[in-house]
Design a protein around this motif. Structure first.
Motif, PDB file in Angstrom:
ATOM      1  N   THR A  68       2.671   0.177   5.944  1.00  0.00           N
ATOM      2  CA  THR A  68       1.819  -0.527   4.988  1.00  0.00           C
ATOM      3  C   THR A  68       2.620  -1.056   3.788  1.00  0.00           C
ATOM      4  N   CYS A  69       3.928  -1.093   3.950  1.00  0.00           N
ATOM      5  CA  CYS A  69       4.779  -1.735   2.940  1.00  0.00           C
ATOM      6  C   CYS A  69       5.487  -2.919   3.576  1.00  0.00           C
ATOM      7  N   GLU A  89       1.305   3.869   2.074  1.00  0.00           N
ATOM      8  CA  GLU A  89       0.556   5.109   2.335  1.00  0.00           C
ATOM      9  C   GLU A  89       1.443   6.335   2.520  1.00  0.00           C
ATOM     10  N   CYS A  90       2.566   6.185   3.186  1.00  0.00           N
ATOM     11  CA  CYS A  90       3.401   7.355   3.501  1.00  0.00           C
ATOM     12  C   CYS A  90       4.423   7.653   2.411  1.00  0.00           C
ATOM     13  N   ASP A 144       3.816  -2.201  14.762  1.00  0.00           N
ATOM     14  CA  ASP A 144       2.439  -1.764  14.502  1.00  0.00           C
ATOM     15  C   ASP A 144       1.862  -2.325  13.208  1.00  0.00           C
ATOM     16  N   THR A 145       2.472  -3.323  12.637  1.00  0.00           N
ATOM     17  CA  THR A 145       1.944  -3.865  11.386  1.00  0.00           C
ATOM     18  C   THR A 145       0.654  -4.641  11.638  1.00  0.00           C
ATOM     19  N   VAL A 146      -0.211  -4.635  10.638  1.00  0.00           N
ATOM     20  CA  VAL A 146      -1.459  -5.396  10.736  1.00  0.00           C
ATOM     21  C   VAL A 146      -1.154  -6.889  10.621  1.00  0.00           C
ATOM     22  N   CYS A 200       4.235   4.497   8.026  1.00  0.00           N
ATOM     23  CA  CYS A 200       2.901   3.906   7.906  1.00  0.00           C
ATOM     24  C   CYS A 200       2.879   2.386   8.091  1.00  0.00           C
ATOM     25  N   GLN A 241      -2.503  -5.258   5.125  1.00  0.00           N
ATOM     26  CA  GLN A 241      -1.586  -4.168   5.480  1.00  0.00           C
ATOM     27  C   GLN A 241      -2.300  -3.083   6.270  1.00  0.00           C
ATOM     28  N   GLN A 242      -3.619  -3.017   6.172  1.00  0.00           N
ATOM     29  CA  GLN A 242      -4.344  -1.922   6.818  1.00  0.00           C
ATOM     30  C   GLN A 242      -5.491  -2.463   7.638  1.00  0.00           C
ATOM     31  N   VAL A 257       0.827  -1.202   0.000  1.00  0.00           N
ATOM     32  CA  VAL A 257       0.000   0.000   0.000  1.00  0.00           C
ATOM     33  C   VAL A 257       0.868   1.261   0.000  1.00  0.00           C
TER      34      VAL A 257
END
Ligand code: FES
Length: 107
Positions: A48-49, A39-40, A74-76, A46, A106-107, A37
């Motif tokens: 999300t990678c 995001e940042c 903090d990863t999903v 973020c 990822q989110q 993803v």
């Protein structure tokens, strides 16, 4: 060029000729790899990678720094010993043949 394979959680794999000097995140986003993803945009802000690195390449990608370590908490997706942020890993010829796994979410 360096060949990188991205494998999603359903087993689908995509082999990409990656430009040296790009991050593993940039390569994935540019090629439309699902599940990255970013995001940042690569600021390590973020998570999300999130990816799982091929353990055989751990010595090549090097150690993660404190910021990356904190973000990986903090990863999903489940954090593993091989967890990294794709935006923090720069493609070099030494990564040729690496397989990168993408978490289910990822989110
Ligand atoms: S793109 Fe946001 S942490 Fe990697």
């Amino acid at each position: 060029m360096t060949t990188v394979t991205y494998r999603s959680s359903d087993g689908a794999a995509r082999e990409i000729e990656a430009r040296d000097g790009s991050s593993l995140m940039e390569v994935a986003v540019k090629d439309g790899v699902p599940g990255i993803v970013a995001e940042c945009g690569g600021a390590a802000a973020c998570a999300t990678c999130h990816i799982y690195i091929d353990a055989g390449f751990a010595h090549v990608v090097g150690e993660l720094d404190d910021l990356e370590d904190e973000m990986l908490d903090d990863t999903v997706g489940e954090r593993r010993d091989t967890s990294r942020l794709a935006c923090q890993i720069i493609v070099t010829p030494e990564l040729d043949g690496i397989v990168v796994e993408i978490p289910e979410a990822q989110q």
